[in-house]
Design an enzyme around this catalytic site. Structure first.
Site, PDB file in Angstrom:
ATOM      1  N   ASN A 103       0.828  -1.205   0.000  1.00 48.96           N
ATOM      2  CA  ASN A 103       0.000   0.000   0.000  1.00 48.96           C
ATOM      3  C   ASN A 103       0.860   1.251   0.000  1.00 48.96           C
ATOM      4  OD1 ASN A 103      -2.101  -1.711   0.087  1.00 48.96           O
ATOM      5  ND2 ASN A 103      -2.558  -1.418   2.257  1.00 48.96           N
ATOM      6  N   HIS A 120       5.896  -0.453  -2.661  1.00 48.08           N
ATOM      7  CA  HIS A 120       5.489   0.303  -3.850  1.00 48.08           C
ATOM      8  C   HIS A 120       5.552   1.811  -3.633  1.00 48.08           C
ATOM      9  CE1 HIS A 120       3.096  -3.477  -5.311  1.00 48.08           C
ATOM     10  NE2 HIS A 120       4.368  -3.541  -5.602  1.00 48.08           N
ATOM     11  N   CYS A 131      13.311  17.645 -12.557  1.00 48.11           N
ATOM     12  CA  CYS A 131      14.408  17.990 -11.630  1.00 48.11           C
ATOM     13  C   CYS A 131      14.455  17.069 -10.420  1.00 48.11           C
ATOM     14  CB  CYS A 131      14.304  19.453 -11.185  1.00 48.11           C
ATOM     15  SG  CYS A 131      12.962  19.761 -10.016  1.00 48.11           S
ATOM     16  N   THR A 189      -4.285  -9.028   0.571  1.00 47.63           N
ATOM     17  CA  THR A 189      -3.685  -8.941  -0.764  1.00 47.63           C
ATOM     18  C   THR A 189      -4.179 -10.078  -1.640  1.00 47.63           C
ATOM     19  OG1 THR A 189      -1.652  -8.979  -2.076  1.00 47.63           O
ATOM     20  CG2 THR A 189      -1.546 -10.042   0.076  1.00 47.63           C
TER      21      THR A 189
HETATM   22  P1  NAD Z   1      -5.808  -6.038  -4.684  1.00 47.78           P
HETATM   23  O1  NAD Z   1      -6.657  -4.845  -4.912  1.00 47.78           O
HETATM   24  O2  NAD Z   1      -5.305  -6.767  -5.859  1.00 47.78           O
HETATM   25  O3  NAD Z   1      -6.600  -7.099  -3.775  1.00 47.78           O
HETATM   26  C1  NAD Z   1      -7.297  -6.737  -2.636  1.00 47.78           C
HETATM   27  C2  NAD Z   1      -7.498  -7.978  -1.785  1.00 47.78           C
HETATM   28  O4  NAD Z   1      -8.044  -7.569  -0.541  1.00 47.78           O
HETATM   29  C3  NAD Z   1      -8.459  -9.001  -2.402  1.00 47.78           C
HETATM   30  O5  NAD Z   1      -7.878 -10.294  -2.303  1.00 47.78           O
HETATM   31  C4  NAD Z   1      -9.709  -8.885  -1.508  1.00 47.78           C
HETATM   32  O6  NAD Z   1     -10.385 -10.117  -1.376  1.00 47.78           O
HETATM   33  C5  NAD Z   1      -9.098  -8.461  -0.196  1.00 47.78           C
HETATM   34  N1  NAD Z   1     -10.016  -7.717   0.697  1.00 47.78           N
HETATM   35  C6  NAD Z   1     -11.109  -6.988   0.375  1.00 47.78           C
HETATM   36  N2  NAD Z   1     -11.687  -6.483   1.477  1.00 47.78           N
HETATM   37  C7  NAD Z   1     -10.941  -6.893   2.527  1.00 47.78           C
HETATM   38  C8  NAD Z   1     -11.028  -6.695   3.948  1.00 47.78           C
HETATM   39  N3  NAD Z   1     -12.000  -5.935   4.509  1.00 47.78           N
HETATM   40  N4  NAD Z   1     -10.083  -7.268   4.735  1.00 47.78           N
HETATM   41  C9  NAD Z   1      -9.094  -8.021   4.195  1.00 47.78           C
HETATM   42  N5  NAD Z   1      -8.958  -8.249   2.876  1.00 47.78           N
HETATM   43  C10 NAD Z   1      -9.878  -7.683   2.038  1.00 47.78           C
HETATM   44  O7  NAD Z   1      -4.660  -5.555  -3.738  1.00 47.78           O
HETATM   45  P2  NAD Z   1      -3.105  -5.833  -3.785  1.00 47.78           P
HETATM   46  O8  NAD Z   1      -2.855  -7.291  -3.746  1.00 47.78           O
HETATM   47  O9  NAD Z   1      -2.540  -4.983  -2.720  1.00 47.78           O
HETATM   48  O10 NAD Z   1      -2.601  -5.307  -5.211  1.00 47.78           O
HETATM   49  C11 NAD Z   1      -3.004  -4.061  -5.730  1.00 47.78           C
HETATM   50  C12 NAD Z   1      -1.903  -3.036  -5.963  1.00 47.78           C
HETATM   51  O11 NAD Z   1      -2.538  -1.756  -5.978  1.00 47.78           O
HETATM   52  C13 NAD Z   1      -0.904  -2.973  -4.859  1.00 47.78           C
HETATM   53  O12 NAD Z   1       0.303  -3.175  -5.432  1.00 47.78           O
HETATM   54  C14 NAD Z   1      -0.997  -1.547  -4.265  1.00 47.78           C
HETATM   55  O13 NAD Z   1       0.246  -0.887  -4.458  1.00 47.78           O
HETATM   56  C15 NAD Z   1      -1.993  -0.803  -5.105  1.00 47.78           C
HETATM   57  N6  NAD Z   1      -3.117  -0.187  -4.335  1.00 47.78           N
HETATM   58  C16 NAD Z   1      -2.879   0.384  -3.108  1.00 47.78           C
HETATM   59  C17 NAD Z   1      -3.925   0.930  -2.381  1.00 47.78           C
HETATM   60  C18 NAD Z   1      -3.623   1.545  -1.023  1.00 47.78           C
HETATM   61  O14 NAD Z   1      -2.528   2.043  -0.811  1.00 47.78           O
HETATM   62  N7  NAD Z   1      -4.550   1.481  -0.068  1.00 47.78           N
HETATM   63  C19 NAD Z   1      -5.222   0.887  -2.887  1.00 47.78           C
HETATM   64  C20 NAD Z   1      -5.433   0.304  -4.160  1.00 47.78           C
HETATM   65  C21 NAD Z   1      -4.359  -0.244  -4.859  1.00 47.78           C
HETATM   66 ZN    ZN Z   2      11.104  20.296 -11.307  1.00 48.17          ZN
END
Ligand code: NAD
Ligand code: ZN
Length: 250
Positions: A103, A120, A131, A189
Site C-alpha cells: 500500500n 510500492h 528535476c 492482498t
Molecule cells: P488487490 O486490490 O489486488 O486485492 C485486494 C485484496 O483484498 C483481495 O484479495 C480482496 O479479497 C481483499 N479484501 C477486500 N476487502 C478486505 C477486507 N476488509 N479485509 C481483508 N482483505 C480484504 O490488492 P493488492 O494485492 O494490494 O494489489 C493491488 C496493488 O494496488 C498494490 O500493489 C498496491 O500498491 C496498489 N493499491 C494500493 C492501495 C492503497 O494504498 N490502499 C489501494 C489500491 C491499490
Molecule cells: Zn522540477
C-alpha cells in the site's frame, strides 16, 4: 472462523519472528477501494491501464484526472482501521517485527508500526519528473492538471507504477525479512502483483508458517499458505489480539 483465530493466536504466541505482508484489502475498511475483489476500482477502470507507467508517460493528464486525483481525495481522508491498529498492537506486544506493504497510503505508520517497508513507495509525496524535486501530495495545486513543478516538469506520485522496478533496497530488505521470519501474516492482498506475491513463497521455502487473512481465497490458498482465515481484516485482527492477550497473560 473462531477456531482459526485461536489457532493463529497460538501460532503467533509461539513465534519469535513474525512479519506481515499487506495489500490494498487492509485499507478497504478505511474507505480506500482496492484494485481487485468486490467494490474494487477494477469494476470501473482497468488499473493495469491507468496505473501503468507507459499510460502515465503517454497521457499524464488522463491518469491524473482518472486515478491520482480520486486517490488523493480518498487517502487524505483515510484513517487506520482495526486491522492496522491490530498490527500495531502486535508490534507493541513484541510479536511483529516488520510489515512489508504494497500500500501507498501510509496508514501502517499512522497506526504506530515503526518498521514498514513500503514496497510500492508512498503516495504522500510527489516527485518532479524533470528535476526530481519533491512536494507533499497535500500541498499540490490541482488547478492545473497535470500539476507542474516550478521548473516546468510534471509531478508524479512517488510510488512504483506497474511496469517499474521495485527500489532495490526495499526488495533486498523484504526478501531478507521473508527468509528470516517464522510466521508471515498475509493480510488483504490478492497475491497476484509480482514481485510482492513472491514474498510468501520465500517465507514458505524457508520454513515459515504462512497465514492468510482475506474474505476471499487467493492463488496462495491451499498451496503456499498453511491456512486462510476467511473474514475482514478488522474483525479477524480484533479476534487474534483478544486471544493473544489471554495467552500472554496466562
Ligand atoms: P488487490 O486490490 O489486488 O486485492 C485486494 C485484496 O483484498 C483481495 O484479495 C480482496 O479479497 C481483499 N479484501 C477486500 N476487502 C478486505 C477486507 N476488509 N479485509 C481483508 N482483505 C480484504 O490488492 P493488492 O494485492 O494490494 O494489489 C493491488 C496493488 O494496488 C498494490 O500493489 C498496491 O500498491 C496498489 N493499491 C494500493 C492501495 C492503497 O494504498 N490502499 C489501494 C489500491 C491499490
Ligand atoms: Zn522540477
Amino acid at each position: 472462523m473462531q477456531d482459526l483465530i485461536e489457532r493463529a493466536a497460538r501460532d503467533i504466541a509461539g513465534s519469535t519472528y513474525a512479519i506481515a505482508l499487506t495489500g490494498a484489502g487492509i485499507s478497504v475498511e478505511s474507505g480506500i477501494p482496492p484494485f481487485r475483489g468486490k467494490g474494487g476500482l477494477w469494476e470501473k477502470i482497468d488499473p493495469m491501464e491507468f496505473a501503468h507507467i507507459d499510460s502515465f508517460l503517454r497521457d499524464p493528464e488522463k491518469v491524473w484526472n482518472v486515478l491520482i486525483k480520486e486517490m488523493k481525495g480518498v487517502v487524505d481522508e483515510a484513517k487506520p482501521n482495526d486491522a492496522h491498529t491490530g498490527l500495531a498492537d502486535l508490534e507493541r506486544m513484541g510479536k511483529l517485527k516488520t510489515i512489508i506493504t504494497q500500500n501507498v497510503d501510509g496508514l501502517h505508520q499512522v497506526a504506530g508500526n515503526t518498521d514498514v517497508i513500503e514496497f510500492h513507495g508512498n503516495f504522500a509525496w510527489q516527485r518532479c519528473m524533470d528535476c526530481g524535486g519533491k512536494i507533499e501530495t497535500s500541498e499540490i495545486d490541482l488547478s492545473e492538471i497535470p500539476p507542474r513543478c516550478a521548473c516546468g516538469g510534471i509531478y508524479r506520485p512517488d510510488c512504483v507504477f506497474f511496469g517499474e522496478m521495485i527500489p532495490p533496497d526495499y526488495m533486498r530488505r523484504s526478501q531478507q525479512a521473508a527468509s528470516l521470519c517464522d510466521i508471515m501474516l498475509v493480510l488483504g492482498t490478492s497475491a497476484v502483483v509480482q514481485p510482492a506475491a513472491y514474498m510468501p513463497v520465500v517465507a514458505k521455502e524457508n520454513g515459515a508458517k504462512v497465514i492468510e487473512i482475506n474474505p476471499e481465497n487467493t492463488p496462495l490458498t491451499g498451496r503456499i499458505s498453511d491456512y486462510i482465515i476467511l473474514g475482514r481484516g478488522g474483525e479477524v485482527m480484533n479476534g487474534i489480539i483478544a486471544e493473544l492477550e489471554k495467552l500472554l497473560d496466562a
